[in-house]
Structure formats: C-alpha cells, structure tokens
Design a protein around this motif. Structure first.
Motif, PDB file in Angstrom:
ATOM      1  N   GLN A 153     -10.149 -38.662  -2.805  1.00 48.28           N
ATOM      2  CA  GLN A 153     -11.695 -38.838  -3.546  1.00 48.28           C
ATOM      3  C   GLN A 153     -12.164 -40.272  -3.476  1.00 48.28           C
ATOM      4  N   LEU A 154     -11.113 -41.323  -3.053  1.00 50.77           N
ATOM      5  CA  LEU A 154     -11.808 -42.505  -2.949  1.00 50.77           C
ATOM      6  C   LEU A 154     -12.390 -42.801  -1.674  1.00 50.77           C
ATOM      7  N   ASP A 155     -13.286 -43.835  -1.551  1.00 52.20           N
ATOM      8  CA  ASP A 155     -14.007 -44.055  -0.388  1.00 52.20           C
ATOM      9  C   ASP A 155     -13.222 -45.172   0.625  1.00 52.20           C
ATOM     10  N   LEU A 156     -12.688 -44.568   1.499  1.00 49.13           N
ATOM     11  CA  LEU A 156     -12.005 -45.289   2.081  1.00 49.13           C
ATOM     12  C   LEU A 156     -12.202 -45.363   3.578  1.00 49.13           C
ATOM     13  N   SER A 157     -12.187 -46.650   4.302  1.00 50.53           N
ATOM     14  CA  SER A 157     -12.424 -46.618   5.654  1.00 50.53           C
ATOM     15  C   SER A 157     -11.423 -46.059   6.540  1.00 50.53           C
ATOM     16  N   GLU A 158     -11.494 -45.963   7.889  1.00 51.50           N
ATOM     17  CA  GLU A 158     -10.350 -45.366   8.621  1.00 51.50           C
ATOM     18  C   GLU A 158      -9.144 -46.171   9.112  1.00 51.50           C
ATOM     19  N   LYS A 159      -9.497 -47.595   8.834  1.00 49.73           N
ATOM     20  CA  LYS A 159      -8.532 -48.589   9.093  1.00 49.73           C
ATOM     21  C   LYS A 159      -7.912 -48.414   7.672  1.00 49.73           C
ATOM     22  N   ILE A 213      -4.792 -55.509  -0.834  1.00 47.98           N
ATOM     23  CA  ILE A 213      -5.591 -54.912  -1.674  1.00 47.98           C
ATOM     24  C   ILE A 213      -5.436 -53.428  -1.826  1.00 47.98           C
ATOM     25  N   LEU A 214      -4.896 -52.808  -0.796  1.00 48.07           N
ATOM     26  CA  LEU A 214      -4.828 -51.586  -0.695  1.00 48.07           C
ATOM     27  C   LEU A 214      -3.437 -50.998  -1.669  1.00 48.07           C
ATOM     28  N   ILE A 215      -2.631 -51.761  -1.722  1.00 51.55           N
ATOM     29  CA  ILE A 215      -1.411 -51.424  -2.421  1.00 51.55           C
ATOM     30  C   ILE A 215      -1.686 -51.565  -3.950  1.00 51.55           C
ATOM     31  N   THR A 216      -2.678 -52.575  -4.325  1.00 57.27           N
ATOM     32  CA  THR A 216      -3.194 -52.753  -5.557  1.00 57.27           C
ATOM     33  C   THR A 216      -3.950 -51.558  -6.055  1.00 57.27           C
ATOM     34  N   LEU A 217      -4.722 -51.249  -5.011  1.00 58.95           N
ATOM     35  CA  LEU A 217      -5.589 -49.930  -5.191  1.00 58.95           C
ATOM     36  C   LEU A 217      -4.543 -48.701  -5.528  1.00 58.95           C
ATOM     37  N   LEU A 218      -3.767 -48.545  -4.941  1.00 58.13           N
ATOM     38  CA  LEU A 218      -2.562 -47.240  -5.043  1.00 58.13           C
ATOM     39  C   LEU A 218      -2.045 -47.378  -6.330  1.00 58.13           C
ATOM     40  N   TRP A 219      -1.499 -48.639  -6.736  1.00 61.59           N
ATOM     41  CA  TRP A 219      -1.049 -49.095  -8.073  1.00 61.59           C
ATOM     42  C   TRP A 219      -1.967 -48.609  -9.147  1.00 61.59           C
ATOM     43  N   LEU A 220      -3.252 -48.984  -8.973  1.00 60.18           N
ATOM     44  CA  LEU A 220      -4.027 -48.850 -10.092  1.00 60.18           C
ATOM     45  C   LEU A 220      -4.367 -47.193 -10.049  1.00 60.18           C
ATOM     46  N   LEU A 221      -4.347 -46.468  -9.133  1.00 56.85           N
ATOM     47  CA  LEU A 221      -4.532 -44.894  -9.204  1.00 56.85           C
ATOM     48  C   LEU A 221      -3.347 -44.478  -9.994  1.00 56.85           C
ATOM     49  N   GLN A 259     -17.850 -55.960  -6.411  1.00 51.17           N
ATOM     50  CA  GLN A 259     -17.708 -54.852  -5.669  1.00 51.17           C
ATOM     51  C   GLN A 259     -16.178 -54.312  -5.383  1.00 51.17           C
ATOM     52  N   LEU A 260     -15.411 -55.342  -5.212  1.00 47.19           N
ATOM     53  CA  LEU A 260     -14.138 -55.192  -4.874  1.00 47.19           C
ATOM     54  C   LEU A 260     -13.408 -54.518  -6.137  1.00 47.19           C
ATOM     55  N   ARG A 261     -13.744 -55.466  -7.162  1.00 43.16           N
ATOM     56  CA  ARG A 261     -13.246 -55.142  -8.551  1.00 43.16           C
ATOM     57  C   ARG A 261     -13.725 -53.746  -9.000  1.00 43.16           C
ATOM     58  N   GLN A 262     -14.662 -53.360  -8.729  1.00 43.43           N
ATOM     59  CA  GLN A 262     -15.067 -51.759  -8.813  1.00 43.43           C
ATOM     60  C   GLN A 262     -14.456 -50.896  -8.022  1.00 43.43           C
ATOM     61  N   ALA A 299     -10.259 -46.646  -8.590  1.00 42.71           N
ATOM     62  CA  ALA A 299      -9.196 -45.895  -8.127  1.00 42.71           C
ATOM     63  C   ALA A 299      -8.355 -45.725  -9.546  1.00 42.71           C
ATOM     64  N   PHE A 300      -8.408 -46.544 -10.530  1.00 42.22           N
ATOM     65  CA  PHE A 300      -7.819 -46.498 -11.742  1.00 42.22           C
ATOM     66  C   PHE A 300      -8.510 -45.145 -12.555  1.00 42.22           C
ATOM     67  N   TYR A 301      -9.509 -44.992 -12.427  1.00 40.85           N
ATOM     68  CA  TYR A 301     -10.334 -43.987 -12.997  1.00 40.85           C
ATOM     69  C   TYR A 301     -10.317 -42.813 -12.440  1.00 40.85           C
ATOM     70  N   GLN A 302     -10.140 -42.663 -11.085  1.00 45.03           N
ATOM     71  CA  GLN A 302      -9.769 -41.527 -10.270  1.00 45.03           C
ATOM     72  C   GLN A 302      -8.281 -41.003 -11.010  1.00 45.03           C
ATOM     73  N   GLY A 303      -7.347 -41.957 -10.957  1.00 48.13           N
ATOM     74  CA  GLY A 303      -6.004 -41.212 -11.552  1.00 48.13           C
ATOM     75  C   GLY A 303      -6.139 -40.988 -12.889  1.00 48.13           C
ATOM     76  N   LYS A 304      -6.994 -41.468 -13.697  1.00 50.99           N
ATOM     77  CA  LYS A 304      -7.143 -41.206 -15.005  1.00 50.99           C
ATOM     78  C   LYS A 304      -7.617 -39.738 -15.066  1.00 50.99           C
ATOM     79  N   LYS A 305      -8.838 -39.452 -14.321  1.00 51.84           N
ATOM     80  CA  LYS A 305      -9.541 -38.203 -14.413  1.00 51.84           C
ATOM     81  C   LYS A 305      -8.847 -37.166 -13.935  1.00 51.84           C
ATOM     82  N   THR A 306      -7.889 -37.472 -12.985  1.00 53.90           N
ATOM     83  CA  THR A 306      -7.114 -36.367 -12.259  1.00 53.90           C
ATOM     84  C   THR A 306      -6.219 -36.018 -13.466  1.00 53.90           C
TER      85      THR A 306
END
Length: 183
Positions: A15-21, A103-111, A149-152, A157-164
């Motif tokens: 559900q997260l907006d991620l680029s191909e990279k 950044i991406l490891i932080t994103l996963l961690w916050l998820l 924008q990066l903080r958001q 990701a945090f809210y996506q995990g919480k929502k799930t």
C-alpha cells in the motif's frame, strides 16, 4: 513468497508509494533477511512473528544507522576528491547510495512499529532522527519541504502498519461477535 515477505505484505507494504528502485532495495533486504528471521522464529516459537519482527527490524535499523554514521568520514573524503578532480558542480551529482537503504530500513521498521502499536511520538522521533543524521552526515542544507515529505512518508508507513493491525483486530472482534450470536 517467503514467510518474511508475506509478513511484510500482510502489514500493508504494497500500500506504500514506492518507486521501482525502492521496491528492489526492499526485496533484496527481505531476501537477505529471510534465513536469519526464519532462524529467529524457529528458536523463539513461543513468540508471535510480529513481535519477533519488531526486534529484528530494531536491530537492522540500529545496524543501518550505525553504518551510516561510521561511513561519514569516507563519504566526505570521497566528496572532497570529486570536488577537487571534477569540480563542485559535477561532484554534487555524486549521491550516497547508502542513504536509500537507511531510509527504507527505517520505513520498514516504522511499518512494523505501527503494527505493534508502538507510540506515535517514538516513531515520529525516529523519523526526525533519520533526517538529522542525513543532514549532519552529508553536510547538506535542510530543505524543510523535502524533509517534511520524507517524514510524512515514514509516518505513512507507521500508520499503514497500525491500520493493518486495527483492521485485523476489528475482523477478529466481528468473528467473535458472530460466534456469540450463533450460540
């Protein structure tokens, strides 16, 4: 699909907006992490995989953060060499690839934090810490719009995990309510 990949997808990773990279970096991280995470789950069968994932991702975030901080000297030296050999304009095109992984490891961690119902203020603090590390280590000027924008994105990701996990709790409650009505 690996168990670890399935677990991340069950938390709403797709559900997260991620680029191909970014997807490629995350997939490589998951593939690399799967054997170790499976070992942890096998050793700690008394714990829920989501709780184990929180511990694992906390460790991975700590490693990524430490690696980022330790590599600052090498990064600055390389930047200095580029500036003296190709000039400041071309040297600015050099991008430290480690920042994407951090950044991406932080994103996963916050998820995972969101899914484990960790307090919002802690997650937000970690997002801000990442921003401070990036600016401190790269000596880049802060662009408050890009920072926000990066903080958001990180907090998304945090809210996506919480929502799930809220949705799965709601589903469990609905099932329990139906079962009690049927009896």
């Amino acid at each position: 699909m690996t168990d670890l990949k399935h677990l991340f997808f069950s938390l709403g990773l797709e559900q997260l907006d991620l680029s191909e990279k970014e997807k490629n970096i995350i997939n490589a991280f998951i593939e690399q992490s799967t054997p170790r995470f499976n070992d942890i789950c096998h050793q700690r069968q008394d714990k829920e995989p989501l709780a184990l994932l929180l511990g694992y991702m906390t460790q991975q975030h700590h490693i990524a953060s430490s690696r980022w901080i330790e590599q600052q000297t090498a990064y600055h030296q390389m930047q200095s060499v580029f500036q003296s050999s190709v000039g400041t304009e071309h040297a600015s095109k050099f991008i430290n690839q480690d920042v994407d992984e951090y950044i991406l490891i932080t994103l996963l961690w916050l998820l995972v934090q969101g899914a484990n119902k960790i307090d919002y203020s802690y997650a937000n603090e970690q997002a801000e810490t990442l921003l401070a590390h990036i600016h401190e280590e790269t000596k880049e000027s802060n662009d408050s719009k890009e920072d926000e924008q990066l903080r958001q994105r990180l907090m998304q990701a945090f809210y996506q995990g919480k929502k799930t996990t809220q949705q799965s709790l709601f589903t469990k409650l609905k099932r329990m309510f139906r079962l009690t009505q049927q009896q």
